[in-house]
Structures are given as C-alpha cells and as structure tokens.
Design an enzyme around this catalytic site. Structure first.
Site, PDB file in Angstrom:
ATOM      1  N   TYR A 168      44.458  38.394  39.464  1.00 36.19           N
ATOM      2  CA  TYR A 168      43.142  38.357  38.816  1.00 36.19           C
ATOM      3  C   TYR A 168      42.176  39.222  39.601  1.00 36.19           C
ATOM      4  O   TYR A 168      42.079  39.099  40.822  1.00 36.19           O
ATOM      5  CB  TYR A 168      42.644  36.908  38.783  1.00 36.19           C
ATOM      6  CG  TYR A 168      41.296  36.720  38.129  1.00 36.19           C
ATOM      7  CD1 TYR A 168      41.117  36.952  36.760  1.00 36.19           C
ATOM      8  CD2 TYR A 168      40.193  36.288  38.868  1.00 36.19           C
ATOM      9  CE1 TYR A 168      39.881  36.755  36.159  1.00 36.19           C
ATOM     10  CE2 TYR A 168      38.958  36.086  38.275  1.00 36.19           C
ATOM     11  CZ  TYR A 168      38.804  36.330  36.919  1.00 36.19           C
ATOM     12  OH  TYR A 168      37.581  36.134  36.323  1.00 36.19           O
ATOM     13  N   ASP A 263      42.573  43.717  46.728  1.00 36.58           N
ATOM     14  CA  ASP A 263      41.511  42.824  46.273  1.00 36.58           C
ATOM     15  C   ASP A 263      41.557  41.606  47.191  1.00 36.58           C
ATOM     16  O   ASP A 263      42.368  40.703  47.005  1.00 36.58           O
ATOM     17  CB  ASP A 263      41.742  42.443  44.810  1.00 36.58           C
ATOM     18  CG  ASP A 263      40.677  41.465  44.308  1.00 36.58           C
ATOM     19  OD1 ASP A 263      39.840  41.017  45.124  1.00 36.58           O
ATOM     20  OD2 ASP A 263      40.700  41.154  43.104  1.00 36.58           O
ATOM     21  N   LYS A 291      33.374  35.893  47.547  1.00 42.28           N
ATOM     22  CA  LYS A 291      33.546  34.510  47.993  1.00 42.28           C
ATOM     23  C   LYS A 291      33.018  34.257  49.424  1.00 42.28           C
ATOM     24  O   LYS A 291      31.820  34.060  49.594  1.00 42.28           O
ATOM     25  CB  LYS A 291      35.002  34.090  47.813  1.00 42.28           C
ATOM     26  CG  LYS A 291      35.351  34.127  46.294  1.00 42.28           C
ATOM     27  CD  LYS A 291      36.681  33.570  45.913  1.00 42.28           C
ATOM     28  CE  LYS A 291      36.770  33.419  44.395  1.00 42.28           C
ATOM     29  NZ  LYS A 291      37.754  34.231  43.717  1.00 42.28           N
TER      30      LYS A 291
HETATM   31  C1  LIG Z   1      37.508  35.120  42.453  1.00 45.16           C
HETATM   32  C2  LIG Z   1      38.201  36.418  42.403  1.00 45.16           C
HETATM   33  C3  LIG Z   1      37.635  37.531  41.747  1.00 45.16           C
HETATM   34  C4  LIG Z   1      36.366  37.436  40.926  1.00 45.16           C
HETATM   35  O1  LIG Z   1      35.266  37.080  41.695  1.00 45.16           O
HETATM   36  P1  LIG Z   1      33.983  36.440  40.961  1.00 45.16           P
HETATM   37  O2  LIG Z   1      32.989  36.311  42.059  1.00 45.16           O
HETATM   38  O3  LIG Z   1      34.435  35.147  40.374  1.00 45.16           O
HETATM   39  O4  LIG Z   1      33.558  37.409  39.919  1.00 45.16           O
HETATM   40  C5  LIG Z   1      38.284  38.740  41.837  1.00 45.16           C
HETATM   41  N1  LIG Z   1      39.436  38.859  42.522  1.00 45.16           N
HETATM   42  C6  LIG Z   1      40.010  37.831  43.153  1.00 45.16           C
HETATM   43  C7  LIG Z   1      41.273  38.031  43.917  1.00 45.16           C
HETATM   44  C8  LIG Z   1      39.413  36.566  43.102  1.00 45.16           C
HETATM   45  O5  LIG Z   1      40.017  35.528  43.696  1.00 45.16           O
END
Ligand SMILES: *Cc1c(COP(=O)(O)O)cnc(C)c1O
Length: 451
Positions: A168, A263, A291
């Site tokens: 994701y 990511d 995060k």
């Molecule tokens: C949470 C997450 C996102 C998206 O971040 P948001 O702040 O919710 O938009 C993208 N990549 C990874 C790996 C994530 O865990």
C-alpha cells in the site's frame, strides 16, 4: 453502484458470518455514536478499515489514549496494538511530546512561511536515514508517495512504475492496483473512479519474486521509472523480505537505469532508527516517510539523493507544494518523538517486548491446535491463521478470515485492541509493559481455546 456493492459482498463473506458475543462488553454509547456517524460520514468513518467490515461486529468509539492503553466512550479500557497505525511508538500522549506541543502552540499553529523547526526535523531525518540527503515535508504518507512518483518520472523521463501485490502506498490513483491495507481488507482489486489510463503505467509483481520483476523490465525496455515497495510489508499483514530480495531489486534497478524507492511510511524509525534500509543494509535512491515522523500529527516526507531532490520546485522544475507543510506543530511532535527514540536501548526494548508477544501468540495457537504463523521485527509484528509460510499477499490470502474475525472479537471482549483486519501488521510501543504482554497472551490462549 449496485455492482460495486455486489463485489463487496462477494469478496467479504465475513459480513454474513458475524458470530459476535458482545454480552461481556458494554458498548451502548459506542453503538449510539456509530449509528449517528453512519448518517454523517460514509460508513461512519473517515478511513475504511476502522469500520470493522472485515472482522464483523460493532466498531468501538474511543475517548482517550495514554501510553499503551486506550479507553472507549463507555469507559472500557484496552491494551492497544495499533498505536494510531504507527505514530505512537513512544506510547500515546507521551508527556514530553504533549508538553512540547503546548509550548509551541503559544506561538501559533501555522506560518505558511519558513520556520526554523523545519530545519531541525530535516536535519534529524537526513542524519538518520541512509538514503536521504535532502528532504521535503508534506502532510501525509499518501501525499509523499504521490510526489515521489512524480519525481521518479520527472528524473528518469519514463512513465511506468513497478509495485508489488499487497503493498500500500496511499490512496492515489496510480497506486490503487493490487494494493494492500483497506483495499485488501475490503477485497477490492481496484477502485471505481480510477481511470484505466491512470493505472496503465502501473505494473505489478508478487512480493519476493525477483524473476517477475526482471520480466517486467525486459517486457518494458527503457520505460520503467522505478520500483517502489514496502521494504517490510505491513499492509498485507506482516511480510518480511526474503534474503536477497532487496539486494536483488537494488541490482535490477541499476541494471535497467531505474530508481529504487522504499516506502518507509510505516517502517521508518520503527524497524530501526534509520528504517528498514539501515536494518537490511540496502540503500534506495528515494524514500518516503510518514506516521512516526509526525509524532501523531499529520506529516509525510520524501527524500533521497541530492541530484534527484534538486528536481523539486523551487530548486527544480517538478512542482509540488502544501499550505500546511512543515507547520510548527507537526514539526515539533516529530522532533520530540525522534528525540525520545534516540535515547539508549529503545530499539532493544521494542524488539524484546514484540518478540515476547509474537512468540506468545504463536505458542498459544500451537497449544490450542490452530494453524498459525507470524513474525516480528523491532516494534512490528504479524500473525496469520494459516500454516504458512507467508512470502506474498497470495500466501496471506490463505488465512482463515472467519477465524480471525472471531479471534479479534474475543480479544476485544478481553480488553485487547488488535488491528481489525488479518491484512494489517500490529504495532508495539515503548510504553508496552511485560504485564501488558502477559495479559494479552493469556487472553489469546483463552479466546483460541474457544474458537
Ligand atoms: C500508512 C501508509 C501510507 C499512507 O499514509 P497516510 O498518511 O495514511 O496517507 C503509505 N504507505 C505505507 C507503507 C503506509 O503504511
């Protein structure tokens, strides 16, 4: 619309097999608020996985958080293993973070102009993360991933990207192909509203499958801008990279003149202070963060090689901007959180407490005769109701989702709040105590023996 609903129903059999016993948990106020919320906001929530669709039953509405615990609006107390999906790595509402926020609040919430705190956090991020020589702050992980893709394309002059099934990268159109997290949870292979033309340049491969990546490069000569991945998957459940996978991607991307992008929105400052790239010793060209670096406030970031970052406006021609980007409140929560993580033994403590939990859950499953597998690295863990091993999203889908739904509800009734989906990793924090872990494992053994 009707088609979309049918798709939901087909892929989400848990909807019909909710075997909830809420008798032991008084949730009257939660139910009232959630019923009202459903008239006000789609599905009653502002982010899909919170609605408990994949585990069934009534979502809990919360009132406050502190340390490793959360309290709902009916006064029930839970040990929390979501930690706001990662940011609460030092424990919720850490007194030093909230004090710093109080202090900076006095000076205002947003300047829309340069502020010294941006330098401080930028320097901390650059010092910590091996690949980052320059950084740009944004307001969410989604935004960071959108921007990094534009940068990959701008720098290479190529349009295609390779991503992995179950990974994701936020909810931007280009990434909503075989994505994890809420998309996996709801069983939607894709989302309506995403034009084919937008995802035509998105190529996907199974996680941990180097040969599939090589084939994509061969089939699309000089067209692939780069490969983006979660260096440890947390959005299809917890799936670590096989030995050699990250190194192999590093070599393949070099060979084909493409960029490698980690990511690390979830893994950054969680797997190690320098992220998964430090832990595995593989340095990508670009990295996204989110995060934890916001310490519980909305922040994202992307950064990497200086020559690539020089493309970003106003230094270069690639446009990207943000009204609230780098605001002093968010910077402060991030700075304070990273400061706390720099103290001695933090990652040793996270590793120890998480391993104890992860081993305890697997042991409980074994003793009660359930097929299960899982793992943990630093403050991140996962647990699947399947024999395993799980190397990919395809493997993860063999999990017994019905059983997980009943397990989740049973744990809730015993005061343990787990991610409401089999396809999400779990998170511990520096505030989790041995007593929390012992109570959690005892609850798990009790619930599993009744499944
Ligand atoms: C949470 C997450 C996102 C998206 O971040 P948001 O702040 O919710 O938009 C993208 N990549 C990874 C790996 C994530 O865990």
């Amino acid at each position: 619309m009707q088609l979309w609903r049918d798709a939901l129903r087909r892929h989400n059999p848990t909807e019909e097999r909710v075997l909830v016993n809420t008798a032991t948990l008084k949730t009257t106020r939660s139910e009232e608020i959630f019923a009202a919320a459903q008239k006000l906001m789609p599905g009653g929530v502002n982010s899909p996985v919170r609605a408990f669709k994949s585990v069934g039953g009534q979502p809990i509405v919360f009132d406050r958080v502190k340390g490793s615990h959360i309290w709902d609006v009916d006064g029930n107390e839970y040990i929390d293993y979501i930690g706001s999906w990662g940011p609460a790595i030092c424990g919720h509402a850490h007194p030093e973070v909230t004090q710093a926020l109080h202090d900076v609040l006095e000076k205002g919430t947003s300047f829309g102009a340069p502020c010294y705190l941006e330098n401080v956090l930028a320097e901390m991020v650059i010092d910590a993360v091996p690949s980052i020589e320059m950084v740009r702050f944004v307001n969410s992980g989604t935004e960071a991933c959108m921007a990094v893709l534009r940068l990959m394309r701008a720098f290479t002059g190529r349009d295609k990207l390779i991503k992995f099934e179950g990974c994701y990268h936020g909810h931007a159109d280009m990434f909503l192909v075989k994505a994890g997290s809420g998309v996996a949870t709801l069983g939607l292979p894709d989302s309506p509203g995403v034009p084919k033309s937008t995802t035509a340049n998105t190529l996907t491969a199974p996680y941990n499958d180097l040969q599939a990546v090589r084939s994509l490069f061969e089939e699309n000569p000089d067209q692939v801008s780069g490969v983006i991945l979660e260096p440890i998957v947390g959005n299809a459940g917890f799936i670590p990279p096989d030995a050699g996978f990250l190194e192999g991607l590093r070599e393949l991307t070099r060979e084909y003149g493409a960029l490698l992008v980690f990511d690390e929105v979830m893994t950054g400052f969680r797997i190690a202070y320098g992220g998964a790239q430090q832990k595995f010793g593989v340095t990508p060209d670009l990295t996204t963060l989110g995060k934890i670096i916001g310490g519980g406030l909305p922040v994202g970031a992307y950064g990497g090689r200086r020559d690539i970052m020089a493309m970003v406006a106003p230094a270069g021609p690639m446009y990207q901007a943000g009204t609230l980007s780098g605001n002093p409140l968010a910077m402060t929560a991030g700075i304070k959180t990273l400061e706390l993580l720099q103290r001695s033994n933090t990652y040793e403590q996270l590793e120890r407490i998480t391993k104890k939990l992860s081993d305890g859950l697997l042991q409980a499953a074994k003793e009660t005769g359930h097929a299960a597998c899982g793992g943990n690295i630093s403050g991140m863990f996962g647990f699947f109701f399947t024999e395993g091993p799980v190397h990919s999203y395809e493997d993860a889908k063999h999990s017994d989702l019905n059983k997980f739904g009943r397990f989740h509800r049973g744990m809730l009734e015993r005061g343990v709040y787990l991610a409401p989906s089999q396809f999400e990793a779990g998170f511990t924090s520096l505030a989790h105590t041995d007593e929390d872990i012992d109570r959690t494992i005892a609850a798990a053994r009790e619930v599993m023996s009744g499944l």
